[in-house]
Design a protein around this motif. Structure first.
Motif, PDB file in Angstrom:
ATOM      1  N   VAL A   1     106.190  26.022  35.043  1.00  0.00           N
ATOM      2  CA  VAL A   1     106.215  24.765  35.797  1.00  0.00           C
ATOM      3  C   VAL A   1     105.805  23.602  34.900  1.00  0.00           C
ATOM      4  O   VAL A   1     106.468  22.555  34.863  1.00  0.00           O
ATOM      5  CB  VAL A   1     105.317  24.852  37.054  1.00  0.00           C
ATOM      6  CG1 VAL A   1     105.105  23.485  37.688  1.00  0.00           C
ATOM      7  CG2 VAL A   1     105.924  25.818  38.059  1.00  0.00           C
ATOM      8  N   ARG A   2     104.715  23.760  34.168  1.00  0.00           N
ATOM      9  CA  ARG A   2     104.231  22.690  33.282  1.00  0.00           C
ATOM     10  C   ARG A   2     105.294  22.321  32.245  1.00  0.00           C
ATOM     11  O   ARG A   2     105.590  21.139  32.026  1.00  0.00           O
ATOM     12  CB  ARG A   2     102.935  23.109  32.594  1.00  0.00           C
ATOM     13  CG  ARG A   2     102.330  22.041  31.704  1.00  0.00           C
ATOM     14  CD  ARG A   2     100.991  22.436  31.095  1.00  0.00           C
ATOM     15  NE  ARG A   2     101.001  23.756  30.476  1.00  0.00           N
ATOM     16  CZ  ARG A   2     100.466  24.857  31.007  1.00  0.00           C
ATOM     17  NH1 ARG A   2      99.849  24.809  32.183  1.00  0.00           N
ATOM     18  NH2 ARG A   2     100.536  26.017  30.392  1.00  0.00           N
TER      19      ARG A   2
ATOM     20  N   ARG B   1     108.225  20.560  33.928  1.00  0.00           N
ATOM     21  CA  ARG B   1     107.826  19.199  34.340  1.00  0.00           C
ATOM     22  C   ARG B   1     107.829  18.266  33.140  1.00  0.00           C
ATOM     23  O   ARG B   1     108.386  17.160  33.199  1.00  0.00           O
ATOM     24  CB  ARG B   1     106.438  19.227  34.988  1.00  0.00           C
ATOM     25  CG  ARG B   1     105.902  17.826  35.309  1.00  0.00           C
ATOM     26  CD  ARG B   1     104.517  17.865  35.892  1.00  0.00           C
ATOM     27  NE  ARG B   1     103.512  18.492  35.066  1.00  0.00           N
ATOM     28  CZ  ARG B   1     102.926  17.904  34.008  1.00  0.00           C
ATOM     29  NH1 ARG B   1     103.263  16.697  33.626  1.00  0.00           N
ATOM     30  NH2 ARG B   1     101.985  18.558  33.328  1.00  0.00           N
ATOM     31  N   LYS B   2     107.234  18.713  32.037  1.00  0.00           N
ATOM     32  CA  LYS B   2     107.187  17.881  30.832  1.00  0.00           C
ATOM     33  C   LYS B   2     108.588  17.638  30.275  1.00  0.00           C
ATOM     34  O   LYS B   2     108.902  16.531  29.836  1.00  0.00           O
ATOM     35  CB  LYS B   2     106.279  18.512  29.789  1.00  0.00           C
ATOM     36  CG  LYS B   2     104.807  18.413  30.177  1.00  0.00           C
ATOM     37  CD  LYS B   2     103.914  18.994  29.108  1.00  0.00           C
ATOM     38  CE  LYS B   2     102.455  18.799  29.478  1.00  0.00           C
ATOM     39  NZ  LYS B   2     101.551  19.233  28.407  1.00  0.00           N
TER      40      LYS B   2
ATOM     41  N   LEU C   1     108.260  14.139  33.776  1.00  0.00           N
ATOM     42  CA  LEU C   1     107.532  13.807  34.998  1.00  0.00           C
ATOM     43  C   LEU C   1     106.033  13.970  34.815  1.00  0.00           C
ATOM     44  O   LEU C   1     105.584  14.895  34.130  1.00  0.00           O
ATOM     45  CB  LEU C   1     107.976  14.725  36.143  1.00  0.00           C
ATOM     46  CG  LEU C   1     109.418  14.619  36.607  1.00  0.00           C
ATOM     47  CD1 LEU C   1     109.744  15.744  37.574  1.00  0.00           C
ATOM     48  CD2 LEU C   1     109.656  13.267  37.259  1.00  0.00           C
TER      49      LEU C   1
ATOM     50  N   GLN D   1     102.368  14.782  36.724  1.00  0.00           N
ATOM     51  CA  GLN D   1     102.020  15.703  37.804  1.00  0.00           C
ATOM     52  C   GLN D   1     102.122  15.033  39.170  1.00  0.00           C
ATOM     53  O   GLN D   1     102.634  15.629  40.113  1.00  0.00           O
ATOM     54  CB  GLN D   1     100.614  16.264  37.598  1.00  0.00           C
ATOM     55  CG  GLN D   1     100.543  17.276  36.483  1.00  0.00           C
ATOM     56  CD  GLN D   1      99.135  17.769  36.242  1.00  0.00           C
ATOM     57  OE1 GLN D   1      98.175  17.010  36.316  1.00  0.00           O
ATOM     58  NE2 GLN D   1      99.017  19.051  35.932  1.00  0.00           N
TER      59      GLN D   1
ATOM     60  N   LEU E   1     105.839  14.762  40.223  1.00  0.00           N
ATOM     61  CA  LEU E   1     106.413  16.036  40.654  1.00  0.00           C
ATOM     62  C   LEU E   1     105.852  16.455  42.001  1.00  0.00           C
ATOM     63  O   LEU E   1     106.604  16.904  42.872  1.00  0.00           O
ATOM     64  CB  LEU E   1     106.167  17.129  39.618  1.00  0.00           C
ATOM     65  CG  LEU E   1     106.638  18.528  40.012  1.00  0.00           C
ATOM     66  CD1 LEU E   1     108.112  18.553  40.390  1.00  0.00           C
ATOM     67  CD2 LEU E   1     106.334  19.524  38.906  1.00  0.00           C
TER      68      LEU E   1
ATOM     69  N   LEU F   1      99.480  21.252  42.694  1.00  0.00           N
ATOM     70  CA  LEU F   1     100.264  21.310  41.469  1.00  0.00           C
ATOM     71  C   LEU F   1      99.373  21.523  40.253  1.00  0.00           C
ATOM     72  O   LEU F   1      99.693  22.342  39.379  1.00  0.00           O
ATOM     73  CB  LEU F   1     101.102  20.046  41.300  1.00  0.00           C
ATOM     74  CG  LEU F   1     102.029  20.060  40.091  1.00  0.00           C
ATOM     75  CD1 LEU F   1     103.030  21.209  40.171  1.00  0.00           C
ATOM     76  CD2 LEU F   1     102.735  18.742  39.949  1.00  0.00           C
TER      77      LEU F   1
ATOM     78  N   GLU G   1      99.664  24.837  37.847  1.00  0.00           N
ATOM     79  CA  GLU G   1      99.877  24.787  36.402  1.00  0.00           C
ATOM     80  C   GLU G   1      98.752  25.476  35.636  1.00  0.00           C
ATOM     81  O   GLU G   1      98.966  25.954  34.529  1.00  0.00           O
ATOM     82  CB  GLU G   1     100.033  23.338  35.933  1.00  0.00           C
ATOM     83  CG  GLU G   1     101.368  22.732  36.334  1.00  0.00           C
ATOM     84  CD  GLU G   1     101.632  21.394  35.680  1.00  0.00           C
ATOM     85  OE1 GLU G   1     100.821  20.916  34.857  1.00  0.00           O
ATOM     86  OE2 GLU G   1     102.691  20.814  35.991  1.00  0.00           O
TER      87      GLU G   1
ATOM     88  N   VAL H   1     108.203  23.440  44.542  1.00  0.00           N
ATOM     89  CA  VAL H   1     108.078  22.895  43.191  1.00  0.00           C
ATOM     90  C   VAL H   1     109.263  23.349  42.343  1.00  0.00           C
ATOM     91  O   VAL H   1     109.873  22.550  41.625  1.00  0.00           O
ATOM     92  CB  VAL H   1     106.737  23.306  42.549  1.00  0.00           C
ATOM     93  CG1 VAL H   1     106.685  22.919  41.077  1.00  0.00           C
ATOM     94  CG2 VAL H   1     105.564  22.689  43.307  1.00  0.00           C
TER      95      VAL H   1
ATOM     96  N   LEU I   1     112.213  20.985  40.499  1.00  0.00           N
ATOM     97  CA  LEU I   1     112.447  21.053  39.055  1.00  0.00           C
ATOM     98  C   LEU I   1     113.805  21.666  38.699  1.00  0.00           C
ATOM     99  O   LEU I   1     114.156  21.750  37.533  1.00  0.00           O
ATOM    100  CB  LEU I   1     111.343  21.880  38.376  1.00  0.00           C
ATOM    101  CG  LEU I   1     109.979  21.215  38.283  1.00  0.00           C
ATOM    102  CD1 LEU I   1     108.933  22.226  37.824  1.00  0.00           C
ATOM    103  CD2 LEU I   1     110.029  20.016  37.342  1.00  0.00           C
TER     104      LEU I   1
END
Length: 75
Positions: free
Chosen positions: A10-11, A14-15, A19, A21, A24, A35, A39, A53, A57
């Motif tokens: 997820v981390r 997202r990066k 985005l 945190q 997201l 969230l 993570e 989530v 994503l």
């Protein structure tokens, strides 16, 4: 898949999406605290929220058997 692995996935996603945190969390309809804990690999994260989530994503989850025989447990 271990909880820490889900958090890392997820981390990283997202990066890669650029985005923060909070962005997201808002997009996925979950709280920022959830969230952050996800993570970090919190072991009690709720599956429905994880899926929210993932959807935000563009990720999906697959469930695969851990045995060799399709349709039945290994013996």
């Amino acid at each position: 898949m271990a909880h820490a692995n889900i958090g890392a996935i997820v981390r990283n996603a997202r990066k890669a999406a650029g985005l923060r945190q909070d962005e997201l969390a808002a997009s996925a309809g979950v709280g920022l605290r959830f969230l952050v804990e996800l993570e970090r690999g919190k072991p009690t994260a709720q599956l429905d929220k994880i899926l929210q989530v993932f959807t935000a994503l563009g990720l999906r989850m697959a469930v695969l058997p851990t045995h060799d025989e399709p349709g039945g447990p290994s013996t």
